[in-house]
Design a protein around this motif. Structure first.
Motif, PDB file in Angstrom:
ATOM      1  N   ARG A 183      47.642  28.800  30.948  1.00  0.00           N
ATOM      2  CA  ARG A 183      46.300  29.089  30.722  1.00  0.00           C
ATOM      3  C   ARG A 183      46.113  28.251  29.707  1.00  0.00           C
ATOM      4  NH1 ARG A 183      44.443  33.891  32.842  1.00  0.00           N
ATOM      5  NH2 ARG A 183      45.947  35.251  33.866  1.00  0.00           N
ATOM      6  N   PHE A 184      46.979  27.770  28.814  1.00  0.00           N
ATOM      7  CA  PHE A 184      46.521  26.982  27.875  1.00  0.00           C
ATOM      8  C   PHE A 184      45.838  25.731  28.316  1.00  0.00           C
ATOM      9  CE2 PHE A 184      47.998  23.002  25.275  1.00  0.00           C
ATOM     10  CZ  PHE A 184      47.543  23.388  23.826  1.00  0.00           C
ATOM     11  N   TRP A 185      46.038  25.156  29.307  1.00  0.00           N
ATOM     12  CA  TRP A 185      45.530  23.944  29.730  1.00  0.00           C
ATOM     13  C   TRP A 185      44.171  24.277  30.422  1.00  0.00           C
ATOM     14  CZ3 TRP A 185      47.823  19.641  28.120  1.00  0.00           C
ATOM     15  CH2 TRP A 185      49.145  19.826  27.850  1.00  0.00           C
ATOM     16  N   GLU A 186      43.874  25.682  30.420  1.00  0.00           N
ATOM     17  CA  GLU A 186      42.625  26.120  30.792  1.00  0.00           C
ATOM     18  C   GLU A 186      42.440  25.758  32.482  1.00  0.00           C
ATOM     19  OE1 GLU A 186      39.633  24.247  28.306  1.00  0.00           O
ATOM     20  OE2 GLU A 186      40.090  25.532  26.636  1.00  0.00           O
ATOM     21  N   ILE A 187      43.332  25.973  33.212  1.00  0.00           N
ATOM     22  CA  ILE A 187      43.263  25.865  34.546  1.00  0.00           C
ATOM     23  C   ILE A 187      42.932  27.248  35.119  1.00  0.00           C
ATOM     24  CG2 ILE A 187      44.483  25.225  36.492  1.00  0.00           C
ATOM     25  CD1 ILE A 187      44.394  23.027  34.541  1.00  0.00           C
ATOM     26  N   PRO A 188      41.770  27.055  35.871  1.00  0.00           N
ATOM     27  CA  PRO A 188      41.157  28.213  36.581  1.00  0.00           C
ATOM     28  C   PRO A 188      42.301  28.747  37.608  1.00  0.00           C
ATOM     29  CG  PRO A 188      40.103  26.556  37.380  1.00  0.00           C
ATOM     30  CD  PRO A 188      40.776  25.908  36.308  1.00  0.00           C
ATOM     31  N   HIS A 189      42.346  30.321  37.738  1.00  0.00           N
ATOM     32  CA  HIS A 189      42.957  30.744  39.054  1.00  0.00           C
ATOM     33  C   HIS A 189      42.006  31.114  39.828  1.00  0.00           C
ATOM     34  CE1 HIS A 189      47.086  30.541  37.149  1.00  0.00           C
ATOM     35  NE2 HIS A 189      46.730  30.963  36.127  1.00  0.00           N
ATOM     36  N   THR A 190      42.447  31.391  41.295  1.00  0.00           N
ATOM     37  CA  THR A 190      41.286  31.848  42.401  1.00  0.00           C
ATOM     38  C   THR A 190      41.681  33.480  42.022  1.00  0.00           C
ATOM     39  OG1 THR A 190      42.194  30.284  43.786  1.00  0.00           O
ATOM     40  CG2 THR A 190      41.205  32.230  44.534  1.00  0.00           C
ATOM     41  N   HIS A 191      40.200  33.950  41.777  1.00  0.00           N
ATOM     42  CA  HIS A 191      40.238  35.636  41.734  1.00  0.00           C
ATOM     43  C   HIS A 191      39.839  36.092  42.963  1.00  0.00           C
ATOM     44  CE1 HIS A 191      41.061  35.634  37.219  1.00  0.00           C
ATOM     45  NE2 HIS A 191      40.480  34.359  37.380  1.00  0.00           N
ATOM     46  N   TYR A 192      40.103  37.104  43.128  1.00  0.00           N
ATOM     47  CA  TYR A 192      39.828  38.028  44.511  1.00  0.00           C
ATOM     48  C   TYR A 192      39.121  39.435  43.937  1.00  0.00           C
ATOM     49  CZ  TYR A 192      42.944  34.472  46.622  1.00  0.00           C
ATOM     50  OH  TYR A 192      43.609  33.324  46.812  1.00  0.00           O
ATOM     51  N   GLY A 193      37.781  39.437  43.962  1.00  0.00           N
ATOM     52  CA  GLY A 193      37.256  40.623  43.667  1.00  0.00           C
ATOM     53  C   GLY A 193      37.135  41.571  44.543  1.00  0.00           C
ATOM     54  N   ILE A 194      37.226  42.961  44.193  1.00  0.00           N
ATOM     55  CA  ILE A 194      37.039  43.999  44.949  1.00  0.00           C
ATOM     56  C   ILE A 194      35.907  44.845  44.606  1.00  0.00           C
ATOM     57  CG2 ILE A 194      38.057  46.253  45.859  1.00  0.00           C
ATOM     58  CD1 ILE A 194      40.693  44.963  45.647  1.00  0.00           C
ATOM     59  N   ALA A 195      34.499  44.717  45.554  1.00  0.00           N
ATOM     60  CA  ALA A 195      33.401  45.124  45.073  1.00  0.00           C
ATOM     61  C   ALA A 195      33.411  46.574  44.874  1.00  0.00           C
ATOM     62  CB  ALA A 195      32.532  44.685  46.063  1.00  0.00           C
ATOM     63  N   SER A 196      34.112  47.440  45.628  1.00  0.00           N
ATOM     64  CA  SER A 196      34.298  48.764  45.491  1.00  0.00           C
ATOM     65  C   SER A 196      35.541  49.272  46.149  1.00  0.00           C
ATOM     66  CB  SER A 196      32.971  49.396  46.128  1.00  0.00           C
ATOM     67  OG  SER A 196      33.030  49.311  47.552  1.00  0.00           O
ATOM     68  N   ILE A 197      35.902  50.490  45.365  1.00  0.00           N
ATOM     69  CA  ILE A 197      37.208  51.259  46.082  1.00  0.00           C
ATOM     70  C   ILE A 197      36.816  52.539  46.645  1.00  0.00           C
ATOM     71  CG2 ILE A 197      39.451  52.173  45.360  1.00  0.00           C
ATOM     72  CD1 ILE A 197      39.622  49.845  43.069  1.00  0.00           C
ATOM     73  N   PRO A 198      36.764  52.857  47.701  1.00  0.00           N
ATOM     74  CA  PRO A 198      36.453  54.063  48.328  1.00  0.00           C
ATOM     75  C   PRO A 198      37.507  55.304  47.781  1.00  0.00           C
ATOM     76  CG  PRO A 198      37.836  52.978  49.906  1.00  0.00           C
ATOM     77  CD  PRO A 198      37.683  52.014  48.905  1.00  0.00           C
ATOM     78  N   GLU A 199      36.688  56.446  47.720  1.00  0.00           N
ATOM     79  CA  GLU A 199      37.349  57.662  47.112  1.00  0.00           C
ATOM     80  C   GLU A 199      38.393  58.181  48.131  1.00  0.00           C
ATOM     81  OE1 GLU A 199      36.196  62.309  46.142  1.00  0.00           O
ATOM     82  OE2 GLU A 199      34.639  60.936  46.781  1.00  0.00           O
TER      83      GLU A 199
END
Length: 257
Positions: A183-199
């Protein structure tokens, strides 16, 4: 103190290499997407990689299996050449449109680098197992930005179903250092977002059990089919460098069609 020093060294080195790997991956992937004609070179790229591993790879061609075998049945030190070979091969494969995961690359780089420290008289045969796991945790954590997952993954490779307590601190410490180093080199990671989590309802719970069973069966089928086709390919094509050449031709033709 010994493991603290090892964690610091391995974490910093592997984290920096992962940063270079990720930045290179972003660059060549963007370049390939704007120059799709380069996929036609995939067969020759496969041949080049096959020749490199056949003539210079030594035991490196076994990939992740070599790391696992050396943890459970130690015989010879993991060759350092595994790190540059798998790094170059993965980048070339991505450049030419082939399919190659980044987790195997990171794990092999980390394991090959950390195992070189076992040359020292300060590490026993049991310590060597922890050294390899340290490298695995560093590679996994830094390439995905997931230090906790990287450490747990390495610990499970060490002893499936049982945690070796003496390996917990080195693996977690190395994973965190490697992650921060990348992270020190400011390299972006791929993020996998979860919009919603069902009850969590009884119905959702039952569906979860069902798909869990299905995922397990699919994974088992994939592993068995992979083993079957690999063995069939190995028997059909005796000269190893020709195998990635033929595979590259199939993929390039499929994309063209």
């Amino acid at each position: 103190m010994k493991w603290l020093i090892v964690s610091l060294v391995v974490g910093l080195v592997v984290g920096c290499i992962s940063a270079f790997f990720l930045s290179s991956l972003h660059f060549i992937s963007d370049w390939r997407e704007s120059h799709l004609w380069i996929i036609a070179g995939l067969p020759m790229g496969g041949l080049l990689i096959g020749l490199l591993y056949h003539h210079y790879g030594d035991r490196s061609s076994r990939g992740n299996n070599l790391l696992i075998d050396e943890i459970h049945q130690p015989s010879h030190r993991i060759p350092l050449r595994m790190a540059p070979l798998v790094l170059f091969s993965t980048l070339l494969t991505h450049l030419l449109g082939g399919s190659a995961g980044r987790e195997g690359t990171a794990v092999q780089i980390g394991g090959a680098i950390s195992d070189q420290l076992s040359k020292s008289k300060y590490f026993s045969a049991e310590d060597r197992k922890i050294l390899i796991c340290i490298g695995i945790s560093a590679g996994f954590a830094s390439v995905f930005g997931t230090p906790i997952a990287g450490a747990i993954f390495a610990l499970e490779v060490l002893t499936i179903g049982r945690i070796r307590y003496e390996a917990i601190l080195p693996c977690f410490l190395t994973a965190i250092i490697a992650d921060y180093s990348c992270r020190f080199w400011e390299i972006p990671h791929t993020h996998y977002g979860i919009a919603s989590i069902p009850e969590l309802t009884p119905e959702i719970f039952l569906w979860t059990i069902l798909v869990g069973v299905l995922f397990g069966l699919v994974a088992k089928s994939f592993a068995q089919l992979n083993r079957f086709w690999s063995e069939l390919f190995r028997k059909s094509v005796k000269y190893p460098p020709l195998r990635p050449l033929l595979g590259g031709i199939v993929i390039a033709l499929a994309v063209w069609l």
